[in-house]
Design a protein around this motif. Structure first.
Motif, PDB file in Angstrom:
ATOM      1  N   GLU A  20      97.098 -85.046  75.327  1.00 24.31           N
ATOM      2  CA  GLU A  20      96.934 -86.481  75.630  1.00 24.31           C
ATOM      3  C   GLU A  20      95.518 -86.790  76.122  1.00 24.31           C
ATOM      4  N   TRP A  21      95.038 -85.955  77.007  1.00 26.68           N
ATOM      5  CA  TRP A  21      93.664 -86.155  77.510  1.00 26.68           C
ATOM      6  C   TRP A  21      92.685 -86.205  76.349  1.00 26.68           C
ATOM      7  N   GLU A  22      92.852 -85.204  75.470  1.00 29.84           N
ATOM      8  CA  GLU A  22      91.914 -85.082  74.368  1.00 29.84           C
ATOM      9  C   GLU A  22      92.019 -86.292  73.440  1.00 29.84           C
ATOM     10  N   LYS A  23      93.260 -86.666  73.161  1.00 29.45           N
ATOM     11  CA  LYS A  23      93.497 -87.790  72.253  1.00 29.45           C
ATOM     12  C   LYS A  23      92.881 -89.069  72.800  1.00 29.45           C
ATOM     13  N   ASN A  24      92.975 -89.237  74.115  1.00 26.04           N
ATOM     14  CA  ASN A  24      92.458 -90.455  74.723  1.00 26.04           C
ATOM     15  C   ASN A  24      90.951 -90.434  74.959  1.00 26.04           C
ATOM     16  N   GLY A  25      90.334 -89.325  74.612  1.00 24.96           N
ATOM     17  CA  GLY A  25      88.876 -89.257  74.707  1.00 24.96           C
ATOM     18  C   GLY A  25      88.333 -89.209  76.125  1.00 24.96           C
ATOM     19  N   TYR A  26      89.147 -88.707  77.064  1.00 26.43           N
ATOM     20  CA  TYR A  26      88.685 -88.673  78.458  1.00 26.43           C
ATOM     21  C   TYR A  26      87.557 -87.680  78.694  1.00 26.43           C
ATOM     22  N   PHE A  27      87.406 -86.738  77.774  1.00 26.76           N
ATOM     23  CA  PHE A  27      86.375 -85.714  77.970  1.00 26.76           C
ATOM     24  C   PHE A  27      85.027 -86.160  77.406  1.00 26.76           C
ATOM     25  N   ARG A  28      85.089 -87.180  76.582  1.00 29.41           N
ATOM     26  CA  ARG A  28      83.887 -87.555  75.853  1.00 29.41           C
ATOM     27  C   ARG A  28      82.865 -88.233  76.765  1.00 29.41           C
ATOM     28  N   ALA A  29      81.672 -87.743  76.727  1.00 30.30           N
ATOM     29  CA  ALA A  29      80.613 -88.315  77.563  1.00 30.30           C
ATOM     30  C   ALA A  29      80.073 -89.572  76.896  1.00 30.30           C
ATOM     31  N   LYS A  30      79.780 -90.566  77.738  1.00 27.82           N
ATOM     32  CA  LYS A  30      79.196 -91.781  77.187  1.00 27.82           C
ATOM     33  C   LYS A  30      77.828 -91.995  77.811  1.00 27.82           C
ATOM     34  N   VAL A  31      76.887 -92.346  76.972  1.00 29.16           N
ATOM     35  CA  VAL A  31      75.572 -92.695  77.488  1.00 29.16           C
ATOM     36  C   VAL A  31      75.693 -94.086  78.080  1.00 29.16           C
ATOM     37  N   ASP A  32      75.746 -94.141  79.404  1.00 30.76           N
ATOM     38  CA  ASP A  32      75.950 -95.413  80.085  1.00 30.76           C
ATOM     39  C   ASP A  32      74.831 -95.616  81.085  1.00 30.76           C
ATOM     40  N   PRO A  33      73.887 -96.498  80.735  1.00 32.79           N
ATOM     41  CA  PRO A  33      72.715 -96.673  81.605  1.00 32.79           C
ATOM     42  C   PRO A  33      73.076 -97.213  82.996  1.00 32.79           C
ATOM     43  N   GLU A  34      74.286 -97.771  83.110  1.00 32.93           N
ATOM     44  CA  GLU A  34      74.721 -98.291  84.408  1.00 32.93           C
ATOM     45  C   GLU A  34      75.105 -97.165  85.366  1.00 32.93           C
ATOM     46  N   LYS A  35      75.442 -96.037  84.774  1.00 37.73           N
ATOM     47  CA  LYS A  35      75.952 -94.944  85.600  1.00 37.73           C
ATOM     48  C   LYS A  35      74.925 -93.834  85.755  1.00 37.73           C
ATOM     49  N   VAL A  36      75.081 -93.109  86.865  1.00 39.76           N
ATOM     50  CA  VAL A  36      74.224 -91.947  87.085  1.00 39.76           C
ATOM     51  C   VAL A  36      74.796 -90.784  86.271  1.00 39.76           C
ATOM     52  N   ASP A 471      70.941 -88.789  73.830  1.00 40.75           N
ATOM     53  CA  ASP A 471      71.557 -87.794  74.705  1.00 40.75           C
ATOM     54  C   ASP A 471      70.503 -87.077  75.547  1.00 40.75           C
ATOM     55  N   PHE A 472      69.447 -86.663  74.859  1.00 45.60           N
ATOM     56  CA  PHE A 472      68.411 -85.914  75.560  1.00 45.60           C
ATOM     57  C   PHE A 472      67.793 -86.768  76.667  1.00 45.60           C
ATOM     58  N   ARG A 473      67.505 -88.011  76.353  1.00 45.96           N
ATOM     59  CA  ARG A 473      66.877 -88.878  77.347  1.00 45.96           C
ATOM     60  C   ARG A 473      67.815 -89.163  78.510  1.00 45.96           C
ATOM     61  N   HIS A 474      69.100 -89.286  78.222  1.00 45.59           N
ATOM     62  CA  HIS A 474      70.056 -89.656  79.263  1.00 45.59           C
ATOM     63  C   HIS A 474      70.503 -88.453  80.111  1.00 45.59           C
ATOM     64  N   PHE A 475      70.798 -87.352  79.452  1.00 47.69           N
ATOM     65  CA  PHE A 475      71.469 -86.248  80.154  1.00 47.69           C
ATOM     66  C   PHE A 475      70.553 -85.116  80.617  1.00 47.69           C
ATOM     67  N   TYR A 476      69.300 -85.126  80.177  1.00 47.27           N
ATOM     68  CA  TYR A 476      68.386 -84.065  80.552  1.00 47.27           C
ATOM     69  C   TYR A 476      67.399 -84.576  81.585  1.00 47.27           C
ATOM     70  N   PRO A 477      67.041 -83.786  82.611  1.00 48.71           N
ATOM     71  CA  PRO A 477      67.492 -82.422  82.889  1.00 48.71           C
ATOM     72  C   PRO A 477      68.937 -82.387  83.381  1.00 48.71           C
TER      73      PRO A 477
END
Length: 874
Positions: A20-36, A471-477
């Motif tokens: 269920e978790w997987e199906k609902n996409g809870y693991f998927r990371a989102k590039v969200d500029p509002e969030k740290v 992804d690189f700009r948002h999640f790195y380092p």
RNA sequence: GGGGGCAUAGCUCAGUUGGUUAGAGCGCAUGCUUCACAUGCAUGAGGUCACAGGUUCGAGUCCUGUUGUCCCCACCA
């Protein structure tokens, strides 16, 4: 809604919930500029094997951290992947081929690689399934592989950059050669062990003289490559021979005697045979004295044509024959047993031969410096910080990194040689013609790169670097790297200098280092010992949550831990406790009318548990932020089991079973509130069961994964009320202990007579006291004599308790008990009195401490008086 | 040779920046089939925090040394 079962049974829901978790996409990371962002790169498991306990712990730690951060509202990326593990995989496939009677060379490179990719599909996929079983909430949509297109591009870019900066070079140097894998190894890939061997003393005659020099060696076969004998320049035994010529036995070569500080006069005979092609130290000596380098061994460990009569023999066979021949010629002086450190290949365990060979190297000195500085300047922090010392130690003594491997499975070195003009071309794109002469006869370097070359780029290659992807700009380092101390030199260090070199930034802020999972006796789990425990078997028996929790409790960062079934059972028992507590709450709440949250009139016990919850939230959050997962888990278990289950649930029963609907509703409201918070706090540790229970709670919807992590609320801390209520708990415990002391069964109700100033507090909690202490009634009195019959009595925090026990009282036992108590109190008085008599303590210690100590002293003096009175009364 | 870890209850281990009477789990003892849970409840026994110094009003915690033990690196051919 179905009813909860009486015992916790993970098999009923773990698999379903993960899907269920997987199906609902809870693991998927989102590039969200509002969030740290909060990024963790999974150390990619090798595709050679399957998950072991170490992986289970490593990934449980990451998952726990990542779930915590996700609930706290970060934009979390936990990126999973697997490693092609060049040499390890190639060894496996060669083994497999051997079983089929196929030789790697006959098969050819192309077909071999086809098989390797098939292997990757099969075993890489299996690892993914195993990671899912333990509940890993990583973003499978970003699953990476060190040889996929992204990573391969990054490898090209990195090699290209270093090559053109002159930091990658090709040279003939002594390297570690594995005759089993037939490839060069880096220094880090060699494991040393104390092996029994011999010390052969061999006579080398001096030319034109009766004299001879005796050398001692552990590897006589290498003498065929000797190009000198060295002695210490200050050794009087040999000074007259320096510059003379020796006749090298078994050959027709003549070699000089040279003087070199490297030679230890005290060791062996003080004369050392110098074989520059087969020993790193000898190689250095050779450079200083301009000696010839004669390599006498083939890549497979057999002797080559320069070994004369011994050519073609295996190195150990040649050794035997050489020793025998020397003996026959009277040149073998003696043979001594000798244990020495021998290097072995970390993959196939063959004895490694130091051999001079042409390989590719990375120049380390310029790269090591910034990597050291970054940690010194705290840009990257090791947790615990003692590992920074180990890291420095490695980087400060680092030698150039041999990166070429004579293997097929891996990233092929992006260098081409022009067969027409000899030009060496390093390019990002495969060239078709020579840029210098225009010739089309290009040959790519046969070798592949050390598997760690691509691992070193993992934190950014997986995000698309060198492309400046979103992804690189948002999640790195990245934020945290979680890994074992055993791969600091292989991996952590190399990611550090690579990150700094290619991206200009440290690849991660925190490096959380953990230890090894050992077996019950503290031994390393290993295949050869057969003591490994498969995490999947444990999950099958106890569930993933139990395994997870057992791997995190009682473990301090960086320390090794032992796996025992007992620990898993303890965790399972705790989870069962949580399950049943929830079941109790859910059953009582079922169909009940709940007041609105704001309308609840809180009872003292309610305030107490809410206060305890706030403390728990504060402490657990703090521990989590510091990566003290073991401490956080301990605090949670303690809160849940002791405070919530053993006290609050029991305290709630009078209200739940009573007539007062308002009280009942309020109590239910508090039970639900605390349970809900506790589940959310527990979720990062035991995700499955908390999710399952969460679904049974009234008024919750959606997944607990997406719920907020509880926040400490000062308004709910109720410090004073909670402190007062601790007095009630103390009273209940005191009565229980008194009953046990005089052998009164706990079920037998007793009358309580109390001398106290806290009548109001006690009255407010009368129901709880009656129930939990096993009392029939409670009366307030002014002094013990009012009871009018024999009593046992005891001073506690809020009152002086008298219990008439009639015939049950055993005067002698009671006297013993009181005397023991008196001893304890006298000890306390002496301790506190002593402290307060020390003028330095009174003047220098914080005022609060001194005041506390004074209050304690008074309390104990009062207790002492009361106990003495009781003893008199007896 | 260099570096690092560990030494706390019978066992396995926690112990945050020095500050109540040093904690947990397991094991042990005694008693409990009370309507969430025997995968449980209650009560209890059990510790000179390896040893010797030092700093401090105060040391399991900081410093020095000693002993024991484990690991990593280097390596004498």
């Amino acid at each position: 809604m179905t009813e909860m079962q009486t015992t916790y049974n993970p098999k009923n829901f773990e698999e379903r919930i993960y899907a269920e978790w997987e199906k609902n996409g809870y693991f998927r990371a989102k590039v969200d500029p509002e969030k740290v962002p909060f990024t963790v790169m999974m150390p990619p498991p090798n595709i050679t094997g399957q998950l072991h306990m170490g992986h289970a712990m490593d990934n449980t730690m990451q998952d726990t951290i990542v779930r915590f951060k996700r609930m706290q509202g970060y934009s979390v990326l936990w990126l999973p992947g697997t490693d092609h593990a060049s040499i390890a995989t190639e060894v496996k496939i060669v083994e497999q081929l051997k079983k089929e009677g196929i030789d790697k060379k006959e098969l050819g490179r192309e077909e071999f690689l086809r098989r390797a990719w098939a292997w990757k599909e099969k075993y890489g996929g299996r690892i993914v399934e195993q990671l899912k079983k333990i509940g890993s909430s990583c973003d499978w949509s970003r699953l990476a592989f060190t040889m996929d297109e992204r990573c391969s591009n990054a490898v090209r870019e990195a090699f290209f950059t270093l090559y053109h900066k002159g930091l990658i070079y090709q040279g003939s140097r002594i390297i570690n050669w594995c005759p089993g894998c037939k490839t060069a190894l880096s220094d880090a890939e060699v494991e040393y062990s104390e092996d029994a061997g011999f010390f052969w003393h061999i006579k080398y005659p001096v030319e034109g003289s009766e004299e001879s020099v005796v050398v001692a060696t552990t590897r006589p076969e290498t003498m065929l490559g000797d190009t000198a004998v060295a002695v210490n320049p200050s050794d009087p035994r040999y000074s007259h021979l320096v510059g003379k010529t020796l006749l090298l036995p078994l050959t027709d070569r003549r070699i000089p005697v040279v003087a070199d500080e490297y030679v230890d006069k005290e060791f062996g005979t003080g004369a050392v045979k110098i074989t520059p092609a087969h020993d790193p130290n000898d190689f250095e000596v050779g450079l200083r004295h301009n000696l010839e380098v004669i390599r006498v061994m083939n890549d497979d460990g057999s002797m080559n044509e320069l070994a004369g009569a011994y050519a073609g023999l295996d190195r150990y066979e040649a050794r035997k024959r050489i020793v025998a021949d020397l003996e026959a010629q009277g040149l073998l002086v003696k043979v001594e047993p000798h244990t020495h450190n021998v290097g072995h290949c970390y993959r196939c365990h063959s004895t490694v031969e130091p051999i001079v060979s042409k390989q590719w190297f990375v120049r380390m000195a310029p790269l090591a410096k910034p990597a050291i500085d970054a940690v010194v300047k705290n840009k990257t922090k090791f947790i615990p910080d003692r590992f920074a010392k180990i890291y420095y130690n490695w980087l400060e003594n680092i030698k150039d990194w041999c990166i070429s491997r004579q293997l097929w499975w891996g990233h092929r070195i992006p260098v081409w040689y022009c067969e027409d003009c000899g030009e060496v071309i390093c390019a990002k794109e495969d060239p078709t013609v020579c840029p210098k002469c225009g010739g089309a006869h290009l040959r790519q370097d046969e070798d592949v790169l050390d598997t760690w070359f691509s691992s070193a780029l993992w934190p950014f290659s997986t995000l698309g670097w060198p492309e400046q992807t979103e992804d690189f700009r948002h999640f790195y380092p990245t934020d945290a790297l979680v890994t074992g101390y055993d791969i600091i030199p292989f991996w952590v260090m190399r990611m550090m200098f690579s990150g700094l070199e290619y991206t200009g930034k440290v690849p991660f802020r925190d490096v959380l280092i953990h230890g090894l999972v050992r077996d019950e006796q503290g031994r390393k789990m290993s295949k050869s010992l057969g003591n490994g425990i498969d995490p999947l078997d444990v999950i099958d028996k106890y569930g993933a949550d139990s395994l997870r929790l057992s791997l995190l409790t009682g473990v301090a960062p960086g320390n090794d831990t032992r796996y025992t079934d007992g620990k898993v059972e303890a965790s399972r028992n705790f989870i069962n406790k949580v399950w049943n507590a929830a079941r109790f709450v859910v059953m009582n709440a079922d169909g009940a009318e709940l007041p609105a949250a704001g309308e609840v009139r809180l009872q003292p016990a309610d305030r107490w548990i809410i206060s305890r919850l706030q403390t728990c939230i504060r402490e657990v959050t703090l521990a989590m932020q510091k990566y003290d997962l073991g401490i956080a888990a301990d605090k949670l278990i303690d809160f849940m089991w002791n405070d919530f289950c053993d006290w609050y649930i029991e305290l709630s029963k009078p209200a739940l079973y009573g007539e007062d609907a308002e009280k009942k509703g309020g109590t239910l409201r508090v039970l639900l509130f605390v349970l809900d918070n506790a589940l959310r706090l527990l979720h990062p540790f035991i995700p499955f069961v908390t999710e399952e229970i969460y679904s049974y709670l009234p008024e919750t919807s959606g997944s607990i994964m997406t719920a907020d992590y509880p926040r400490y609320n000062t308004k709910l801390s109720y410090k004073k009320e909670a402190k007062a209520f601790e007095g009630v708990i103390d009273l209940i415990k005191t009565v229980r202990a008194m009953k046990v002391a005089v052998n009164c069964p706990p079920t037998k109700k007793v009358k309580l007579f109390l001398v106290t100033d806290a009548k109001r507090l006690i009255n407010l909690n009368k129901g709880a006291i009656v129930r939990l202490a096993g009392a029939s009634e409670i009366s307030f009195i002014e002094s013990g004599s009012e009871v009018g019959e024999k009593t046992v009595s005891q001073v506690c925090e809020i009152c002086h308790v008298f219990i008439p026990l009639g015939e049950l009282v055993n005067i002698e036992e009671e006297r013993k008990r009181l005397e023991k108590e008196l001893d304890r109190v006298m000890g306390e008085i002496a301790r506190a009195g002593g402290k307060l008599a020390n003028s330095n303590f009174v003047s220098k210690a914080p005022k609060k401490l001194v005041d506390d100590e004074r209050a304690k002293l008074e309390k104990f003096i009062d207790m002492k008086k009361k106990i003495e009175k009781q003893l008199e009364d007896l």
